[in-house]
Each structure stands twice: as structure tokens, then as C-alpha cells.
Design a protein around this motif. Sequence first.
Motif: not given
Length: 115
Positions: A81, A103-104, A107-108, A16, A77, A19, A110-111
Motif C-alpha cells: 500500500e 493494491p491487488e 488486498e490478497s 496471493c 500488505a 499476486n 490482507r486476506q
Amino acid sequence: MALQQLEHADDHMQECIDNCLEAAQVCEWCADACADEGEGMARCIRLCRDVADVTSLHARFMARNSGYHADLAAICADLCEECAEECARHDHDHCQACAEILPECAESCRQMASA
């Protein structure tokens, strides 16, 4: 000390961080390049600048193991988006790079928000 050597930075957090830093870089590039593209790019510029600021802040929060990094991850996140959707509307290389990378990051983040 490299970030991957931090005790609290597991593989998900390190991914993350990476990213977020990549998103900040591509969004800085995109915002700057959009400024030369003419009219109709204001929303893209604003969102890219917001993403660059929030993702770099989120990476710093994770690096210092801030107790607020999960809260910031959710905002990060959502913003990634929204910016990816806006950038996908434009044919410029810098916008398409954002649309591909963000987007990647989302996603990270959100995790991290659910961790």
C-alpha cells in the motif's frame, strides 16, 4: 509439481502467491527504471526494492506452508500500500504499473493475514 497442486494452497493462497510474484516483478522493473529517472526517485526505488524482497519471501513462505506466512502477509500488505501510494505520485509508466498492481497484492495479503 505446480503450486496449484500443493495440498495446502487453496484458491485464496494461490491467488496471493500469484499476486506477490507479479508485484515482485513489477517492483524490480520499477526500481531499475527509476534509477535512470534522476533525482527525486530514491523513496520510490527503496520502497519498490522492499516490496520485491518481501513479496517474493511471502510467496515462498506460502508455498512451503510456513507457520509465519500470516505474520508476513500483514507486513507485505502495508508495504504494498505504501509503495503504491508513492508510485502513484510519478508519471512514469513503470511507476503507474506498480500503482495499479500493488493494491491487488495488498488486498490478497490482507486476506491471508486474517485467515
